[in-house]
Design a protein around this motif. Structure first.
Motif, mmCIF file in Angstrom:
data_model
loop_
_atom_site.group_PDB
_atom_site.id
_atom_site.type_symbol
_atom_site.label_atom_id
_atom_site.label_comp_id
_atom_site.label_asym_id
_atom_site.label_seq_id
_atom_site.Cartn_x
_atom_site.Cartn_y
_atom_site.Cartn_z
ATOM 1 N N ALA A 431 0.860 -1.413 -0.011
ATOM 2 C CA ALA A 431 -0.117 -0.077 0.095
ATOM 3 C C ALA A 431 0.887 1.299 0.127
ATOM 4 C CB ALA A 431 -0.991 0.022 1.285
ATOM 5 N N PHE A 432 1.167 1.947 -1.161
ATOM 6 C CA PHE A 432 2.492 2.512 -1.255
ATOM 7 C C PHE A 432 2.070 3.963 -0.572
ATOM 8 C CE2 PHE A 432 4.356 5.993 -4.310
ATOM 9 C CZ PHE A 432 5.524 5.820 -3.758
ATOM 10 N N LEU A 433 1.064 4.323 -0.832
ATOM 11 C CA LEU A 433 0.697 5.552 -0.090
ATOM 12 C C LEU A 433 0.462 5.600 1.477
ATOM 13 C CD1 LEU A 433 -0.299 6.268 -3.156
ATOM 14 C CD2 LEU A 433 -2.205 7.477 -2.347
ATOM 15 N N SER A 434 0.416 4.546 2.074
ATOM 16 C CA SER A 434 0.519 4.297 3.416
ATOM 17 C C SER A 434 1.874 4.152 4.206
ATOM 18 C CB SER A 434 -0.449 3.184 3.872
ATOM 19 O OG SER A 434 0.319 2.029 3.594
ATOM 20 N N ILE A 435 2.741 4.489 3.287
ATOM 21 C CA ILE A 435 4.127 3.859 3.814
ATOM 22 C C ILE A 435 4.731 4.988 4.813
ATOM 23 C CG2 ILE A 435 6.642 4.063 3.188
ATOM 24 C CD1 ILE A 435 5.737 2.241 0.711
ATOM 25 N N PRO A 436 4.268 6.563 4.284
ATOM 26 C CA PRO A 436 4.638 7.219 5.214
ATOM 27 C C PRO A 436 3.989 7.106 6.612
ATOM 28 C CG PRO A 436 4.483 8.377 3.139
ATOM 29 C CD PRO A 436 3.946 6.931 2.988
ATOM 30 N N ALA A 437 2.754 7.102 6.612
ATOM 31 C CA ALA A 437 1.728 6.856 7.502
ATOM 32 C C ALA A 437 2.393 5.868 8.596
ATOM 33 C CB ALA A 437 0.192 6.300 7.183
ATOM 34 N N ARG A 438 2.818 4.497 8.095
ATOM 35 C CA ARG A 438 3.398 3.556 8.612
ATOM 36 C C ARG A 438 4.709 3.889 9.601
ATOM 37 N NH1 ARG A 438 1.311 -1.859 6.599
ATOM 38 N NH2 ARG A 438 -0.398 -1.045 5.300
ATOM 39 N N HIS A 439 5.598 4.475 8.710
ATOM 40 C CA HIS A 439 6.881 4.967 9.504
ATOM 41 C C HIS A 439 6.387 6.111 10.625
ATOM 42 C CE1 HIS A 439 9.939 2.970 6.889
ATOM 43 N NE2 HIS A 439 8.839 2.732 6.108
ATOM 44 N N ASP A 440 5.650 6.987 10.057
ATOM 45 C CA ASP A 440 5.043 7.940 11.127
ATOM 46 C C ASP A 440 4.491 7.175 12.440
ATOM 47 O OD1 ASP A 440 4.752 10.948 11.873
ATOM 48 O OD2 ASP A 440 2.610 10.233 11.992
ATOM 49 N N LEU A 441 3.791 6.232 12.239
ATOM 50 C CA LEU A 441 3.090 5.633 13.248
ATOM 51 C C LEU A 441 4.471 5.066 14.150
ATOM 52 C CD1 LEU A 441 0.074 3.132 13.240
ATOM 53 C CD2 LEU A 441 1.837 2.846 14.642
ATOM 54 N N ALA A 442 5.233 4.411 13.289
ATOM 55 C CA ALA A 442 6.186 3.771 14.041
ATOM 56 C C ALA A 442 7.181 4.472 14.951
ATOM 57 C CB ALA A 442 7.132 2.729 13.237
ATOM 58 N N ARG A 443 7.331 5.821 14.459
ATOM 59 C CA ARG A 443 8.277 6.779 14.984
ATOM 60 C C ARG A 443 7.781 7.333 16.136
ATOM 61 N NH1 ARG A 443 11.044 9.661 9.492
ATOM 62 N NH2 ARG A 443 11.913 8.068 8.981
#
Lengths: 482, 482, 482
Positions: A431-443
């Protein structure tokens, strides 16, 4: 009037005000760091061709097995979401392909999704998607029945513009490097095209040999023939087969790969004498092996892959423990990856011993372990990774790639393995568009965890600040040799 | 300028201000209570001879398998830390001995440790050591590369003084009683010497018969011969062997022991007819038994030990679930206890039934259970201990003897077993200087847990205050009959 | 002066002030909602006859296996609590009957309980009972030795009054519907009497066929004869046996049942060809089957029950994973349900597959899964329920029906299964007076969990408010078809 959609700047931080202050301070230092995505499943053809994405349903709904599984669990038919029923996919490509059927109206599929969006309350899908809606598409109302068409139209219109083409999004997302995953039969033409295009984005591949390593993979015997054709080696002989692997690994490395990836039912490894390995290969190569032989062959191949990693320096990743395609009827109708994979208990302490007895003490070799069985975190994985020089722990994975899942990961691994035997975050998504969301969540979750340690005086602030950066970027760069 | 080292008075308390206030109030009432250490691995020769400890590396680094494992996991060679490579230790003594090789410079080993001290961020080793550095050695800067020599010199100099001799530290640490662990072949000469010395410190032994109970223990067959020599019993006959145990247990009890301790791979027990037990003994006594016979013999011996505990009143401890010496190469080179023991899933509900069927309802018998498999806390251990009169739960153990580990223990056992089926804290360590740090950590975490119950109105303050004292001292005194 | 007993209005809410404010606001909206009790073990004769309950010990102590187990674990003899020793109960009724012996003085039993009430600190029994004492019996001092007689007299006197008769309490407790549990041999006379009485309380039954489904159940062979007598079917033939089930299910449904309930040692299911099922039945029907046959028969019967649920619409509940009557000596003396049942590891992913392969995709079929093995929450149960349309997750059960247990349930299931694949709360108790306490506890814990999500901006307040009501009532009504 629709409900507002609002991403709070303090989201996912601990509620206690003093701890939240620390988390906010830590996060401010990592929020803008580039995205390192060393393991995932985006499609390299996006970046090769840079064609616009399609409509909202095709991009955001139909390929997302997290969404499909939840909707299906509440009685929504996959056909109504636009999935076709063409049967199990016989192709060797492990990248899922739910084959959207062009006939159903994507707008109707999107409306169904919108009506059921409340089902995702409390799930990470909701967090990721709300980020995509708000940050990528500037939505300010919540997705629900009343806003379904607004969403569909806005997103679909945006996707037709230059700013939403794959390369533009890649740059907007501040991605330093992204790894896709291909199997040895893949020509890597898309990766070559990306390189040849002169575009500066770093898109690399990873070597995922399951279709030619797992005798129970659909089409395994045929895949060996294809591998012979591709490499010029006789892949029906044990030595030719191993040589072919070495050859493809070298080619993958040339196309940027720094890692291999192995998705096995278990973590079992074996270290047979070569004569026994050869005899085993002869039994399984026809594709009609016994389950015990298939399991033993996969086990042996992990050790063979470790041996090759010692030679060529590719970092090895092991993703065990999923009962794939648990729902037989759905698999027959829709094929792989529609949300019917279920985790199983996974042993590491006995399973890995043969490989570790052989290569466990090699500091130049890296084996990154993932799990779907959280009971192994504190009991087996942290003690193993906190001892063997070759081992590192991958982040909370798949069903556990979520706020609570990540917190359990940190709470159950840190005290025994420390932070420095983990490898930071990877998004593992298509899910390409969610990649920043996932890194943001992890951070955010990692900063929250570090903030709790600081608030309880188990860590100093300067150390937490260093760790926040290590967890966000440095550990991934080091572990994956990027 | 080096970073400051500072032990915050509120460390390890929950961050919420109101909860922290309660924790602080509870802790104030137990902070000064004496240390009850009913299970551990200090060396009785320290207290018998009262000779000064050596240098910083020899005392604090080389015997600490928590430190060795983490450093080794990140590529540090054990030889560089001063460990010799003399192979697996054939001695029956289960107390580890990593045999520091005099040749490497201990200062160099210490410098390596200091450079890697950041690896311990978030681990209990960091908390314990910072306490030792700050409280025992009055350090006010953090251990890191720049302060390595300062630390080495200060600590080594201090150790040469009277105030840092073992008995002085014992008194300074306010230790009411400490138990060491010896095997049946031990002469207990050190314990006798302590008694004869007129010194008032209470140092007792515990009966750990693994080397003469486990047919897979290195030198088992020879140990039976030694046991025969020591006791005058024919330990190659089943009845002579059992009589020898009774005799040694009586001697241990005379030298202060109130408990036995059993470190088995599993918790399996058996209750064979004596004729079968005798035949089993005849099969294993030569030391070349099958794994199944070895396992059955250990199982039977737990029940025999329980029977003897019914007679002589020694409290029984069971520590199962570790895969010892998982790293074959390291074991060959360095022997036991260098950090390569890995926990395994451990069953209790079936494993303990034979013993419990025989002695489970005896209120005069006490069996204290430990685990490395936290999944058993809520599922098996708390239900078992919350029912059987003979059972008590030992504290969070080994890898779980940490803030998060202790919290999981309380959260997962209290609601079913209550507090009063647990036995308070024990430190289980040979790192003598860290003992007060470990008890301090346990008291802080327990007070924090109690404070949370009070803050959520699940417990009244007067009850929490009583419990804090029970958990700090009273439960250990009662359970271990001290 | 005795200690005060006081139920704090903020009890069980998170300590952080802002989170607590949200929890309080959410709870205010569900506090007064009616009680839906779709699964429990109250005695229908109470509501049929409406006779007054007996004394404090007989009502509150002697039938409560949570209390018995803890007291027994600390050396209290069950005889001293008034339990008779008449041996294992041969009756097919799965409802426990600890057979209070009239001879011991109930006041003495109560005094023993009061002296040991401190043992329950930190357990849910303490929370439930304090609610009963304060809310039902208006006590304002804590139960302890000094107040034992006051409690006994006050409670016993109250029970003799009209306001404390079963129907009056039912109404006072605002119970919308309560389900009891009966086996197929039960005449349901009490339920018929309730219906015929004209009283408005809704008391329904549930079909619990273990005594005629489990070949290892006490009296299984005889129970088949009784079932034949009751139904006129030849229950020693496979088809007659199945027909008898259908007949009794229809009768139970007529008496209000909307569900069946199955208490099996494991979750294993089977889907044998009918000829094999028949042969299996012929092997087990005599009651002397092998353990393997017994297990396979139970497994097959779960699938048969699912098939019947497809026909008659009864919702199916599965409660696996308890090692019943672990304490052989206690079972021989006191029979079932005195607190000696111990959970076991429970597999779902393989065990349920045969049934799911057959009926897993049927949206009209509902199978509610419970567990005593919390490791299955995130690993197996949430992924299964988050995919299969027929599956729902029952609430935290038995040993885990507690604040920490419920929090673990929500934290480990929500992110994968969401809230809407769970079924709200059920009390599963025979302790009638504690039912409102249990629902209150569940509502408070759920509101606290939702408040944490809101405080961390993972959920909006309006959504949390909706969810609080769904979890309190709506999900149970829907899942159980009430």
């Amino acid at each position: 009037m629709p409900n507002a959609l609002h991403l709070d700047p303090d989201r996912l931080f601990p509620a206690d005000p003093r701890t939240r202050d620390i988390a906010r301070m830590l996060y401010a230092q990592v929020q803008g760091l580039p995205i390192i995505s060393p393991h995932g499943h985006t499609d390299p053809s996006w970046f090769a061709g840079n064609a616009p994405f399609g409509n909202a349903a095709e991009l955001l709904l139909q390929p997302d097995h997290y969404l499909l599984r939840m909707l299906y669990s509440q009685g929504v038919a996959l056909e109504d979401l636009g999935l076709g029923g063409s049967g199990a996919d016989p192709r060797p490509d492990p990248r899922p392909d739910p084959r959207p059927d062009p006939r159903p109206d994507p707008r109707e599929a999107w409306r169904i999704f919108a009506r059921h969006y409340y089902l995702f309350r409390g799930t990470p899908s909701r967090i990721w998607l709300d980020w995509v809606f708000a940050e990528v598409f500037a939505q300010d109302v919540r997705l629900e029945a009343a806003t379904a068409d607004l969403y569909f139209d806005t997103i679909t219109a945006a996707l037709a513009t230059e700013a939403f083409r794959p390369r533009a999004l890649f740059e907007r997302f501040n991605i330093e490097v992204i790894a896709t995953t291909e199997n040895p039969l893949d020509s890597l033409d898309h990766h070559r095209a990306i390189r040849d295009s002169g575009w500066g984005g770093r898109v690399i591949t990873a070597y995922r040999p399951d279709p030619v390593v797992d005798p129970e993979f659909e089409g395994f015997a045929r895949n060996l023939v294809l591998l012979s054709d591709l490499t010029g080696q006789d892949c029906l002989s044990w030595t030719g087969y191993l040589t072919a692997h070495r050859q493809r690994r070298a080619f993958f490395a040339q196309m940027g790969a720094t890692s291999t990836d192995h998705g096995h039912p278990t973590a079992r490894t074996a270290d047979l004498p070569q004569s026994e390995a050869q005899a085993l290969f002869d039994r399984v190569k026809g594709g009609a092996s016994s389950p015990a032989d298939a399991e033993l062959f996969r086990a042996q191949m992990l050790t063979e892959m470790a041996r090759m990693s010692m030679e060529d320096g590719l970092v090895m990743q092991l993703h065990p423990g999923s009962f794939r395609n648990h729902n037989a009827q759905l698999f027959a109708q829709f094929g792989r990856d529609v949300g019917a994979d279920i985790p199983m208990p996974t042993d590491y302490v006995h399973a890995l011993k043969p490989l570790l007895d052989r290569f466990g003490n090699e500091a130049d070799f890296t084996l990154i372990l993932f799990t779907l069985d959280e009971t192994a975190y504190a009991r087996e994985l942290a003690p193993l990774a906190g001892h063997y020089p070759c081992l590192r722990l991958g982040p909370a994975w798949w069903f556990h790639d979520s706020p609570e899942g990540m917190r359990r990961f940190r709470r159950m691994t840190t005290e025994t393995a420390g932070f420095y035997n983990t490898v930071g975050f990877n998004d593992d998504t298509r899910a390409f568009l969610s990649i920043p969301a996932r890194h943001d969540l992890a951070r955010r979750v990692d900063c929250g965890f570090l903030a709790e340690l600081v608030a309880e005086h188990r860590l100093e602030e300067d150390e937490a600040a260093q760790l926040a950066q290590d967890l966000a970027c440095n550990l991934a760069r080091q572990a994956y040799r990027l």
